[in-house]
Design an enzyme around this catalytic site. Structure first.
Site, mmCIF file in Angstrom:
data_model
loop_
_atom_site.group_PDB
_atom_site.id
_atom_site.type_symbol
_atom_site.label_atom_id
_atom_site.label_comp_id
_atom_site.label_asym_id
_atom_site.label_seq_id
_atom_site.Cartn_x
_atom_site.Cartn_y
_atom_site.Cartn_z
ATOM 1 N N HIS A 132 0.839 -1.210 0.000
ATOM 2 C CA HIS A 132 0.000 0.000 0.000
ATOM 3 C C HIS A 132 0.872 1.258 0.000
ATOM 4 O O HIS A 132 0.460 2.303 0.504
ATOM 5 C CB HIS A 132 -0.940 -0.001 1.217
HETATM 6 C C1 LIG Z 1 0.568 -7.382 -4.820
HETATM 7 C C2 LIG Z 1 -0.355 -6.261 -4.417
HETATM 8 C C3 LIG Z 1 -1.447 -6.548 -3.585
HETATM 9 C C4 LIG Z 1 -2.308 -5.508 -3.212
HETATM 10 N N1 LIG Z 1 -3.475 -5.820 -2.545
HETATM 11 C C5 LIG Z 1 -4.430 -4.858 -2.412
HETATM 12 C C6 LIG Z 1 -5.744 -5.174 -1.950
HETATM 13 O O1 LIG Z 1 -6.100 -6.332 -1.709
HETATM 14 N N2 LIG Z 1 -6.634 -4.151 -1.818
HETATM 15 C C7 LIG Z 1 -6.300 -2.859 -2.089
HETATM 16 O O2 LIG Z 1 -7.146 -1.973 -1.901
HETATM 17 N N3 LIG Z 1 -5.080 -2.531 -2.543
HETATM 18 C C8 LIG Z 1 -4.150 -3.499 -2.743
HETATM 19 N N4 LIG Z 1 -2.933 -3.183 -3.273
HETATM 20 C C9 LIG Z 1 -2.603 -1.748 -3.497
HETATM 21 C C10 LIG Z 1 -3.250 -1.158 -4.737
HETATM 22 O O3 LIG Z 1 -3.358 -2.113 -5.768
HETATM 23 C C11 LIG Z 1 -2.427 0.066 -5.177
HETATM 24 O O4 LIG Z 1 -2.405 0.994 -4.117
HETATM 25 C C12 LIG Z 1 -2.979 0.751 -6.411
HETATM 26 O O5 LIG Z 1 -3.114 -0.185 -7.445
HETATM 27 C C13 LIG Z 1 -2.082 1.910 -6.860
HETATM 28 O O6 LIG Z 1 -2.678 2.545 -7.972
HETATM 29 P P1 LIG Z 1 -1.951 3.712 -8.784
HETATM 30 O O7 LIG Z 1 -2.904 4.145 -9.830
HETATM 31 O O8 LIG Z 1 -1.411 4.713 -7.843
HETATM 32 O O9 LIG Z 1 -0.691 3.001 -9.452
HETATM 33 P P2 LIG Z 1 -0.665 1.740 -10.425
HETATM 34 O O10 LIG Z 1 -1.929 0.989 -10.378
HETATM 35 O O11 LIG Z 1 0.586 1.013 -10.114
HETATM 36 O O12 LIG Z 1 -0.568 2.397 -11.878
HETATM 37 C C14 LIG Z 1 0.585 2.988 -12.395
HETATM 38 C C15 LIG Z 1 0.710 2.572 -13.855
HETATM 39 O O13 LIG Z 1 1.647 3.415 -14.490
HETATM 40 C C16 LIG Z 1 2.449 2.647 -15.351
HETATM 41 N N5 LIG Z 1 3.709 3.386 -15.536
HETATM 42 C C17 LIG Z 1 4.642 3.670 -14.603
HETATM 43 N N6 LIG Z 1 5.654 4.372 -15.149
HETATM 44 C C18 LIG Z 1 5.343 4.538 -16.462
HETATM 45 C C19 LIG Z 1 6.016 5.171 -17.554
HETATM 46 N N7 LIG Z 1 7.210 5.782 -17.406
HETATM 47 N N8 LIG Z 1 5.415 5.131 -18.782
HETATM 48 C C20 LIG Z 1 4.222 4.525 -18.969
HETATM 49 N N9 LIG Z 1 3.560 3.894 -17.954
HETATM 50 C C21 LIG Z 1 4.115 3.919 -16.722
HETATM 51 C C22 LIG Z 1 2.584 1.308 -14.641
HETATM 52 O O14 LIG Z 1 2.933 0.291 -15.528
HETATM 53 C C23 LIG Z 1 1.208 1.138 -14.013
HETATM 54 O O15 LIG Z 1 0.329 0.419 -14.832
HETATM 55 C C24 LIG Z 1 -2.046 -4.172 -3.635
HETATM 56 C C25 LIG Z 1 -0.951 -3.895 -4.464
HETATM 57 C C26 LIG Z 1 -0.115 -4.924 -4.868
HETATM 58 C C27 LIG Z 1 1.051 -4.601 -5.764
#
Ligand SMILES: Cc1cc2nc3c(=O)[nH]c(=O)nc-3n(C[C@H](O)[C@H](O)[C@H](O)COP(=O)(O)OP(=O)(O)OC[C@H]3O[C@@H](n4cnc5c(N)ncnc54)[C@H](O)[C@@H]3O)c2cc1C
Length: 547
Positions: free
Chosen positions: A486
């Protein structure tokens, strides 16, 4: 090598407790999803979203209702990938390595093994699926419009949130939490309420994962372009004749190594929005020349804006757990139940088989590496995660290659209050274990002390153990800390972006994702990350209409 392998296996074993079962359904028929090798060398759009993750997908789907949108995602498609779609392959998904694997592993400077998403749908294509909203207080403190927040959660939930099955093990832990005083019993709800509840999940009743990429079903196809395997190198800024630097385009690389330029159409309100996650967004800003001046200079980067707060405020909620071998079979379950305590510790559980963790045999710890993967498990994991956390760290570039992981330090338990919460959380787990509800699962000859020792002997991280690790809950928390993934921060509201998520000091650039948080929302963040994508999409379109 053997030790490294053993460590990886142990981490996978813990991770694997989030197992389930499933089958597959039909992928949506997206006409706008293409490999970036097919992208034109130059293209023009109203909005460019960097990162098609948990926040980027709902954001883009919403923006496409009133403008043209380009999404650049460095990973591939989640559709047709059995590791992503099938909960039973949760560990395989996370463990897969390679330049295109959906999981990009990293180890923080704290010695904790971790991973980040590299796939359309982002973390929602890797995660354990638990779906639960932020507290009302969190929403108030964020200064968000409560009505729009409610509508945005509902928009998300109608596509990707489900009620989980609650069977023997999960029911017992729920009842144990109530016996341990984590009351009231709030039944099934997405709301963040003190007491014990059953939350939602993004896995449907047949165990099939619905990711944030499914929110693109809301997109206007004619206004949307999504390029996969499109790694953004930098945001481009014009400075001549501008009040301050204005973002006008991005450079991205396709899988064949060709560079493309994507630019904003010349129209008021058009913007670039960075949604690259807590690891990716500060990295993209730094690579674009926005960050701590000396650090950028050390990497030979041209400084556009000296912004020392980029990469600051990185935090990862520490997770500590006990594994409980059981004397009768347990269902395969993901996180379904959570105890929300009054002292800021959240208790969750998972159970199942198939991760080969030979912890069910007292006196056999640590398990031998040979034959390790062939042993099936009867047992469950009860974990606690603390709210916040208060302890913060920072992120720095290691290289100027956008495909490389930056280096990150989370400083787990640097603040004593975080440690106090962990200790109280562990005490609650012990009370749950000693409850009447759990008694039919427990081995009589395996007291809590043995469970603690078992965890201490398991190299779930790369941190040292101490003489007192097994007898002091403080030392136990510090030494056996893991991630629950998280992590957040790096582009926080009030420090890097303003309350409209606009990057302070430049124009036409926002950050919308988990990197903007100062604390993790709810017990688990993904519901609020998806909600924020929808919410900000609505806000941006409203602003556009009034332009
Ligand atoms: C293994 C795991 C288990 C989890 N379990 C839970 C759960 O059960 N419940 C819950 O609520 N949360 C859970 N989480 C946390 C939750 O999934 C994350 O907090 C959330 O997905 C983050 O979202 P975000 O949009 O900030 O980033 P992300 O979803 O990581 O999105 C960022 C995106 O940007 C892309 N990116 C990065 N840099 C670049 C670049 N230079 N060019 C192009 N694309 C790029 C990446 O590939 C990615 O797809 C878990 C996370 C993980 C990893």
């Amino acid at each position: 090598m053997a030790l490294q392998r053993w460590r990886l296996i142990c981490v996978l074993a813990v991770i694997s407790l989030f197992h389930g079962f499933c089958n597959s359904d039909k992928a949506p028929d997206y006409t706008f999803l293409h490999d970036a090798v097919l992208a034109p060398p130059v293209s023009f759009h109203d909005y460019i979203v960097i990162g098609g993750g948990t926040s980027g997908c709902p954001l883009a789907a919403t923006l496409s209702q009133g403008a043209t949108v380009l999404v650049l995602e460095r990973g591939g498609s989640p559709y047709g990938n059995g590791n992503i779609e099938n909960i039973a392959n949760f560990d395989a998904n996370i463990a897969a390595t390679g330049p295109d694997s959906p999981s990009q592993q990293f180890v923080s400077e704290d010695g904790v093994l971790n991973t980040r998403a590299r796939v359309l749908g982002g973390g929602s294509a890797l995660n354990a699926g638990f779906y639960t909203r932020a507290s009302k207080d969190y929403v108030k403190e964020a200064g968000w419009d409560e009505k729009l927040v409610e509508e945005s959660y509902e928009w998300v939930e109608s596509k990707v949130a489900f009620k989980p099955p609650v069977q023997g093990w999960q029911s017992a832990v729920r009842d144990g939490l109530i016996e341990a005083g984590v009351t009231p019993d709030n039944g099934f709800t997405y709301e963040h309420l003190l007491g014990t509840k059953i939350g939602g999940t993004i896995f449907d009743s047949s165990g099939h994962r619905h990711t944030a990429a499914n929110l693109l079903e809301y997109a206007q196809p004619e206004n949307t372009a999504v390029y996969l395997f499109a790694t953004v190198h930098k945001v481009l800024f014009s400075t001549v004749g501008e009040r301050r630097p204005r973002a006008y385009g991005v450079i991205f690389e396709d899988k064949a190594g060709r560079m493309h330029g994507a630019y904003l159409r010349k129209k008021a309100g058009n913007e670039i929005i960075v949604s690259a996650g807590a690891m990716g967004s500060p990295q993209v800003l730094m690579l674009s020349g926005i960050g701590p001046m000396q650090h950028l200079k050390n990497h030979g980067l041209e400084v556009l804006l000296d912004q020392p707060m980029v990469g600051q405020g990185m935090a990862d909620n520490p997770m500590n757990a006990l594994f409980v071998p059981t004397r009768k079979p347990v269902e395969v379950s993901l996180i379904e139940v959570v105890g929300i305590t009054s002292f800021g510790s959240y208790i969750e559980t998972a159970s199942g088989s198939g991760f080969g963790y030979q912890m069910g045999r007292p006196g056999m710890l640590p398990p031998p590496v040979s034959g390790f993967m062939n042993v099936s498990l009867a047992g469950g994991l009860i974990l606690e995660k603390i709210m916040g956390p208060i302890s913060k760290g920072h992120l720095e570039l290691r290289t100027i290659n956008p495909k490389d992981n930056p280096s990150v330090t989370f400083n787990y338990f640097k603040e004593p209050e975080d440690l106090r919460r962990c200790v109280q959380g562990m005490k609650t787990i012990i009370d749950v274990l000693n409850s009447q509800a759990m008694s039919s699962f427990r081995y009589n000859g395996l007291p809590v002390d043995a469970l603690i020792s078992m965890m201490v002997s398991s190299p779930v991280n790369l941190r040292p153990r101490h003489l007192t690790t097994a007898i002091s809950l403080e030392q136990f928390c510090i030494d056996t800390v893991m991630t629950i993934w998280h992590y957040h921060g790096g582009c926080q509201v009030g420090r890097v972006v303003d309350s409209d998520y606009k990057v302070i000091g430049v124009d036409s650039l926002r950050v919308v994702d988990g990197s903007t948080f100062s604390a993790s929302p709810g017990t688990n963040p993904q519901a609020t990350v998806m909600m924020l994508g929808r919410y900000m999409g609505q806000k941006i379109l409203q602003g556009r209409a009034s332009n």
